[in-house]
Design a protein around this motif. Structure first.
Motif, PDB file in Angstrom:
ATOM      1  N   GLN A 274     -17.197  21.904  10.357  1.00 38.77           N
ATOM      2  CA  GLN A 274     -17.860  21.549   9.113  1.00 38.77           C
ATOM      3  C   GLN A 274     -16.903  20.778   8.221  1.00 38.77           C
ATOM      4  O   GLN A 274     -15.727  20.626   8.539  1.00 38.77           O
ATOM      5  CB  GLN A 274     -18.332  22.809   8.413  1.00 38.77           C
ATOM      6  CG  GLN A 274     -19.370  23.543   9.229  1.00 38.77           C
ATOM      7  CD  GLN A 274     -19.912  24.737   8.486  1.00 38.77           C
ATOM      8  OE1 GLN A 274     -19.797  24.827   7.275  1.00 38.77           O
ATOM      9  NE2 GLN A 274     -20.512  25.650   9.215  1.00 38.77           N
ATOM     10  N   THR A 275     -17.409  20.309   7.095  1.00 36.21           N
ATOM     11  CA  THR A 275     -16.574  19.613   6.122  1.00 36.21           C
ATOM     12  C   THR A 275     -16.792  20.237   4.755  1.00 36.21           C
ATOM     13  O   THR A 275     -17.835  20.849   4.509  1.00 36.21           O
ATOM     14  CB  THR A 275     -16.906  18.110   6.030  1.00 36.21           C
ATOM     15  OG1 THR A 275     -18.260  17.968   5.589  1.00 36.21           O
ATOM     16  CG2 THR A 275     -16.707  17.408   7.363  1.00 36.21           C
ATOM     17  N   LYS A 276     -15.793  20.061   3.897  1.00 41.28           N
ATOM     18  CA  LYS A 276     -15.912  20.491   2.506  1.00 41.28           C
ATOM     19  C   LYS A 276     -15.172  19.491   1.637  1.00 41.28           C
ATOM     20  O   LYS A 276     -14.224  18.847   2.076  1.00 41.28           O
ATOM     21  CB  LYS A 276     -15.305  21.869   2.289  1.00 41.28           C
ATOM     22  CG  LYS A 276     -16.249  22.990   2.608  1.00 41.28           C
ATOM     23  CD  LYS A 276     -15.776  24.277   2.006  1.00 41.28           C
ATOM     24  CE  LYS A 276     -16.760  25.374   2.348  1.00 41.28           C
ATOM     25  NZ  LYS A 276     -16.268  26.689   1.946  1.00 41.28           N
TER      26      LYS A 276
ATOM     27  N   GLY B 255     -12.472  17.941   7.165  1.00 49.42           N
ATOM     28  CA  GLY B 255     -13.121  18.704   8.218  1.00 49.42           C
ATOM     29  C   GLY B 255     -12.321  18.634   9.498  1.00 49.42           C
ATOM     30  O   GLY B 255     -11.541  17.697   9.705  1.00 49.42           O
ATOM     31  N   CYS B 256     -12.489  19.639  10.339  1.00 46.89           N
ATOM     32  CA  CYS B 256     -11.823  19.670  11.642  1.00 46.89           C
ATOM     33  C   CYS B 256     -12.852  20.005  12.712  1.00 46.89           C
ATOM     34  O   CYS B 256     -13.640  20.942  12.558  1.00 46.89           O
ATOM     35  CB  CYS B 256     -10.708  20.707  11.675  1.00 46.89           C
ATOM     36  SG  CYS B 256      -9.300  20.307  10.633  1.00 46.89           S
TER      37      CYS B 256
ATOM     38  N   THR C 277     -22.702  29.194   6.304  1.00 46.04           N
ATOM     39  CA  THR C 277     -22.866  30.241   7.298  1.00 46.04           C
ATOM     40  C   THR C 277     -23.969  29.886   8.283  1.00 46.04           C
ATOM     41  O   THR C 277     -23.824  30.076   9.472  1.00 46.04           O
ATOM     42  CB  THR C 277     -23.179  31.586   6.602  1.00 46.04           C
ATOM     43  OG1 THR C 277     -22.137  31.826   5.658  1.00 46.04           O
ATOM     44  CG2 THR C 277     -23.247  32.711   7.594  1.00 46.04           C
ATOM     45  N   THR C 278     -25.077  29.359   7.763  1.00 47.12           N
ATOM     46  CA  THR C 278     -26.183  28.994   8.636  1.00 47.12           C
ATOM     47  C   THR C 278     -25.744  27.936   9.640  1.00 47.12           C
ATOM     48  O   THR C 278     -26.025  28.046  10.825  1.00 47.12           O
ATOM     49  CB  THR C 278     -27.369  28.451   7.805  1.00 47.12           C
ATOM     50  OG1 THR C 278     -27.712  29.439   6.847  1.00 47.12           O
ATOM     51  CG2 THR C 278     -28.534  28.137   8.680  1.00 47.12           C
TER      52      THR C 278
ATOM     53  N   ILE D 147      -9.908  26.519   8.872  1.00 47.41           N
ATOM     54  CA  ILE D 147      -8.593  26.037   8.459  1.00 47.41           C
ATOM     55  C   ILE D 147      -8.532  26.185   6.944  1.00 47.41           C
ATOM     56  O   ILE D 147      -9.557  26.422   6.299  1.00 47.41           O
ATOM     57  CB  ILE D 147      -8.342  24.564   8.885  1.00 47.41           C
ATOM     58  CG1 ILE D 147      -9.484  23.621   8.413  1.00 47.41           C
ATOM     59  CG2 ILE D 147      -8.223  24.465  10.379  1.00 47.41           C
ATOM     60  CD1 ILE D 147      -9.097  22.773   7.272  1.00 47.41           C
ATOM     61  N   ARG D 148      -7.345  26.040   6.388  1.00 45.45           N
ATOM     62  CA  ARG D 148      -7.182  26.078   4.943  1.00 45.45           C
ATOM     63  C   ARG D 148      -6.580  24.756   4.496  1.00 45.45           C
ATOM     64  O   ARG D 148      -5.673  24.245   5.138  1.00 45.45           O
ATOM     65  CB  ARG D 148      -6.268  27.233   4.537  1.00 45.45           C
ATOM     66  CG  ARG D 148      -6.841  28.593   4.913  1.00 45.45           C
ATOM     67  CD  ARG D 148      -5.912  29.762   4.599  1.00 45.45           C
ATOM     68  NE  ARG D 148      -5.587  29.810   3.193  1.00 45.45           N
ATOM     69  CZ  ARG D 148      -4.355  29.632   2.704  1.00 45.45           C
ATOM     70  NH1 ARG D 148      -3.338  29.442   3.494  1.00 45.45           N
ATOM     71  NH2 ARG D 148      -4.139  29.664   1.402  1.00 45.45           N
TER      72      ARG D 148
END
Length: 167
Positions: free
Chosen positions: A66-68, A141-142, A35-36, A158-159
């Motif tokens: 961001q990336t996950k 990530g996108c 979130t930050t 995105i999912r």
């Protein structure tokens, strides 16, 4: 009688601790790195669950920009899904990447069909797919270099969802 005198202060202390911990945990969740980072980039997080990893069917939400890390289940192709309500130009303007744990960039492909999924009142469609070995972890990530996703959009993520492969 002594038990009652000890139980009452214990109940009060427990209730106070529970009240503090739940408000603290809410603050922690709201100020988490995802979130930050989104706030720092100017991307709003209108959906309070935008960084909630608890997607149906083992999917993961990834905020734009961001990336996950996404775990890869057995016998699945991974779909990168976008809201069907987005303008097609918005969806194609995104620049997504998928990288395995060795740093190898995986090939993203167009889906071989139309795959829709309804989650909460939103219809999602597959924009791209990729494959990786079962048990691997892939960083997805996108980016939105053209700022195609409107800043006031209610969905800024995105999912990444596994889609079973038929034997």
């Amino acid at each position: 009688m002594k038990l009652v005198w000890t139980a009452v202060p214990l109940l009060i202390a427990t209730a106070a601790a529970a009240g503090c911990s739940s408000s603290d945990s809410g603050k922690t969740e709201a100020s988490g790195s995802t979130t930050t980072t989104a706030a720092a980039t100017g991307t709003p997080t209108a959906d309070p669950l935008a960084d909630d990893d608890a997607e149906r069917g083992g999917g993961v939400r990834v905020l734009i920009g961001q990336t996950k890390t996404v775990p890869i289940p057995a016998d699945a192709v991974m779909d990168i899904k976008v809201p069907e309500s987005w303008n097609p130009a918005t969806a194609t303007a995104l620049r997504c990447t998928a990288t395995d744990r060795n740093g190898t960039v995986l090939e993203l492909r167009r889906p071989d069909g139309v795959y829709r999924e309804q989650v909460r009142e939103t219809s999602w469609v597959t924009q791209q797919t990729f494959s990786a070995p079962a048990g691997d972890e892939v960083t997805v990530g996108c980016q939105d270099p053209e700022s195609a996703v409107a800043p006031d959009s209610s969905i800024t993520f995105i999912r990444v969802v596994p889609r079973g492969v038929m034997p």
